[in-house]
Design a protein around this motif. Structure first.
Motif, PDB file in Angstrom:
ATOM      1  N   ILE A 106       0.874  -1.178   0.000  1.00 47.22           N
ATOM      2  CA  ILE A 106       0.000   0.000   0.000  1.00 47.22           C
ATOM      3  C   ILE A 106       0.908   1.223   0.000  1.00 47.22           C
ATOM      4  O   ILE A 106       1.629   1.475   0.975  1.00 47.22           O
ATOM      5  CB  ILE A 106      -0.929   0.020   1.239  1.00 47.22           C
ATOM      6  N   LYS A 117      -7.983   0.463   0.464  1.00 47.45           N
ATOM      7  CA  LYS A 117      -7.139  -0.734   0.363  1.00 47.45           C
ATOM      8  C   LYS A 117      -7.472  -1.747   1.464  1.00 47.45           C
ATOM      9  O   LYS A 117      -7.460  -2.957   1.236  1.00 47.45           O
ATOM     10  CB  LYS A 117      -5.651  -0.348   0.424  1.00 47.45           C
ATOM     11  N   ASP A 162      -1.817   5.766  -2.089  1.00 45.19           N
ATOM     12  CA  ASP A 162      -3.060   4.991  -2.094  1.00 45.19           C
ATOM     13  C   ASP A 162      -4.024   5.483  -1.015  1.00 45.19           C
ATOM     14  O   ASP A 162      -3.607   6.054  -0.001  1.00 45.19           O
ATOM     15  CB  ASP A 162      -2.764   3.504  -1.836  1.00 45.19           C
TER      16      ASP A 162
END
Length: 280
Positions: A38, A47, A42
């Motif tokens: 990640i 996520k 992001d």
């Protein structure tokens, strides 16, 4: 079929897949261990929701998300609550429960290498540094009941904050790094927990070893390079040493135990992991 993994950034060179695939083999279990990187760009929440949909049995958490994952958990064990940092998550029937295996992993590696240290709890221990790793190691050692665990750090406040975790039977003095150098001969175990000594940071040891007692165990949790300068110097002075890769292995063993209920013997894996690291 166990579905396991790791989140963090950067993690492309992580040793966790190798370690956990070997643990699966040793436990004769089917499964896979995948990396779920990640990046800082992001959307972390997005996520994590994607991760929930994968219905993993468990996953590890490394920097920089050991604190950031906490709001997405349903519960944490007592150690993770005290640390306010999570490096292992287990899926218990859809509920995510967080653990911190660093401290226990370190103590297991120490006990395996030097069981004689645990025969008497009046040993004197010095921890160098006061970051997250020092916090976990200090707390785990207090659970064993060691009588004296002192901390040396550049910032006194951070060391004092860790000392608050101490139990009634554990005494703790706070030192500066300079003061620690003058008192090294008093300790049975010295644990270097900072990033000093890493290839990419600073190879010069954090303390001067002029007063090191040859009977002392010198430990460094840095494992790249395998034998840091402080370990080389300590060994040259006749001290016993503990390499950093062993903590990595035993904290993984404890995470694996949380996920599967099985605790494979990892002693022979110490040498295998050494060979992997030497090949890098």
């Amino acid at each position: 079929m166990y579905k396991l993994g790791l989140i963090g950034y950067p993690i492309q060179h992580s040793l966790s897949p190798w370690i956990h695939e070997r643990l699966l083999q040793k436990a004769e279990l089917q499964g896979e261990y995948r990396l779920f990187e990640i990046t800082p760009e992001d959307d972390f929440k997005e996520k994590v929701l994607e991760l929930k949909e994968k219905q993993l049995d468990g996953f590890n958490v490394t920097v920089p998300y050991k604190e950031k994952i906490i709001p997405y958990l349903n519960d944490m064990d007592d150690i993770a609550k005290e640390m306010q940092a999570v490096n292992t998550v287990v899926n218990e029937k859809g509920r995510w429960v967080g653990y911190n295996t660093d401290g226990i992993g370190y103590v297991r590696s120490l006990e395996n290498a030097y069981p004689d240290l645990f025969e008497h709890l009046n040993r004197k221990i010095m921890i160098l540094g006061a970051g997250g790793a020092a916090r976990g190691i200090y707390y785990a050692l207090t659970k064993f009941g060691f009588a004296q665990i002192d901390i040396a750090n550049r910032t006194q406040e951070k060391a004092e904050d860790i000392a608050k975790l101490g139990k009634d039977n554990t005494k703790t003095k706070i030192f500066t790094i300079e003061e620690a150098s003058r008192h090294l001969d008093e300790y049975d175990l010295i644990i270097q927990t900072t990033s000093i000594g890493m290839k990419s940071v600073d190879l010069k040891p954090i303390v001067q070893l002029n007063r090191l007692n040859p009977e002392t165990i010198m430990s460094d949790i840095v494992y790249q390079p395998l034998k840091t300068q402080i370990l080389q110097d300590a060994e040259r002075l006749g001290a016993r040493i503990l390499l950093g890769h062993t903590m990595l292995l035993y904290q993984a063993q404890y995470a694996f135990e949380i996920w599967t209920g099985m605790c494979p013997d990892v002693q022979e894996m110490e040498y295998e992991l050494l060979a992997v690291l030497e090949g890098r």
